[in-house]
Design an enzyme around this catalytic site. Structure first.
Site, PDB file in Angstrom:
ATOM      1  N   ASP A 196     -69.429  35.639  75.233  1.00 36.68           N
ATOM      2  CA  ASP A 196     -68.629  36.119  74.102  1.00 36.68           C
ATOM      3  C   ASP A 196     -67.150  36.164  74.465  1.00 36.68           C
ATOM      4  OD1 ASP A 196     -68.147  37.045  71.566  1.00 36.68           O
ATOM      5  OD2 ASP A 196     -68.631  39.127  72.012  1.00 36.68           O
ATOM      6  N   ASN A 220     -74.233  32.305  63.571  1.00 36.36           N
ATOM      7  CA  ASN A 220     -73.053  31.440  63.757  1.00 36.36           C
ATOM      8  C   ASN A 220     -72.943  30.344  62.694  1.00 36.36           C
ATOM      9  OD1 ASN A 220     -73.060  31.543  67.426  1.00 36.36           O
ATOM     10  ND2 ASN A 220     -71.999  32.844  65.948  1.00 36.36           N
TER      11      ASN A 220
END
Ligand code: FPP
Length: 249
Positions: free
Chosen positions: A29, A77
């Site tokens: 991340d 996503n």
């Protein structure tokens, strides 16, 4: 008396080879924040993040990790901008093409967990080529989680189990934790002993929810593109100092 050698940070000789996690899972991340800090487009962060992926794969192979699972694209996503999703798909394809030979040479077996069928055809083709080229390798298993979401994975498992009950090949009483484990994407992969998350967020973000029941969690503030081999080794050293009790005393 011989003096003790200096503790060189990142030196893998300081690791206890007999107490390594068999399986490391990583939530990569912070690519977007890395890019924003540098006033760059988010895609630049993903590009730099792909370099970190290469480094982490190499380092884990060198250290002697047997299973490495990287969260590269979640089911959520897909909701990002079309431009970002296609840039990520292009990067993925490039990664598979450029790293395939290295995986072959370094005895790495490649696999994907997730809704592979939702990925663009050209990415699916490269996945299949990489899987085929590395299928006899046994040095390390590299799993990319692509279009992966743990809740969908559990729903999928529940449906498969329900279908077995419906056809009469499985009785309700015979359903155990192992039944569920066997129907997950990770059926042939041991649960991760260590889950690493970069960029400081204290969340598991729908990643391997069933499989991380007893995982040790290491969260670092470092953004994924800045994550280094030394930091990976430091996390492993810290892991080796932990007392894993699995709910016992
Ligand atoms: C999180 O950063 C990362 C991702 C959504 C995808 C991970 C992708 C890579 C590391 C690069 C490509 C992968 C491979 C395997 C070649 P973010 O965009 O959520 O960052 P932010 O939270 O700072 O916005």
């Amino acid at each position: 008396m011989k003096s003790k050698p200096a503790d060189i940070s990142g030196d893998i000789s300081g690791l206890d080879k007999s107490a390594l996690p068999l399986h490391i899972a990583v939530i990569m991340d912070g690519n977007g924040r890395w890019a924003r800090k540098k006033l760059l487009n988010r895609v630049k962060g993903h590009e730099k993040g792909a370099d970190t992926v290469r480094m982490v794969v190499r380092s884990c192979r060198e250290i002697g990790i047997s299973f490495l699972t990287l969260y590269a694209f979640s089911t959520e996503n897909w909701q990002r901008s079309k431009a970002e999703v296609s840039a990520l798909m292009v990067l993925l394809k490039k990664f598979l093409v450029s790293e395939r030979q290295e995986m072959v040479v370094n005895n790495i077996r490649f696999n994907v967990i997730g809704e592979e069928e939702r990925l663009p055809g050209n990415v699916q083709d490269e996945i299949q080529r990489t899987r085929d080229a590395t299928k006899n390798n046994n040095g390390m298993n590299l799993n990319l989680a692509l279009s992966y979401g743990a809740r969908s994975e559990i729903v999928r498992a529940a449906k498969e189990i329900a279908a077995e009950v419906q056809t009469g090949s499985l009785s309700v009483d015979a359903i155990t934790q192992e039944t569920i484990t066997r129907h997950l994407y990770t059926a042939h992969i041991p649960d991760p002993e260590l889950l690493i998350r970069t960029s400081g967020e204290m969340r598991v973000s729908n990643f391997l929810l069933w499989q991380i029941a007893y995982s040790e969690i290491a969260v670092t503030d470092t953004l994924w593109p800045d994550f280094t081999r030394n930091e990976l080794i430091q996390i492993l050293k810290e892991y080796q100092g932990r007392d894993r009790r699995f709910g016992c005393v």
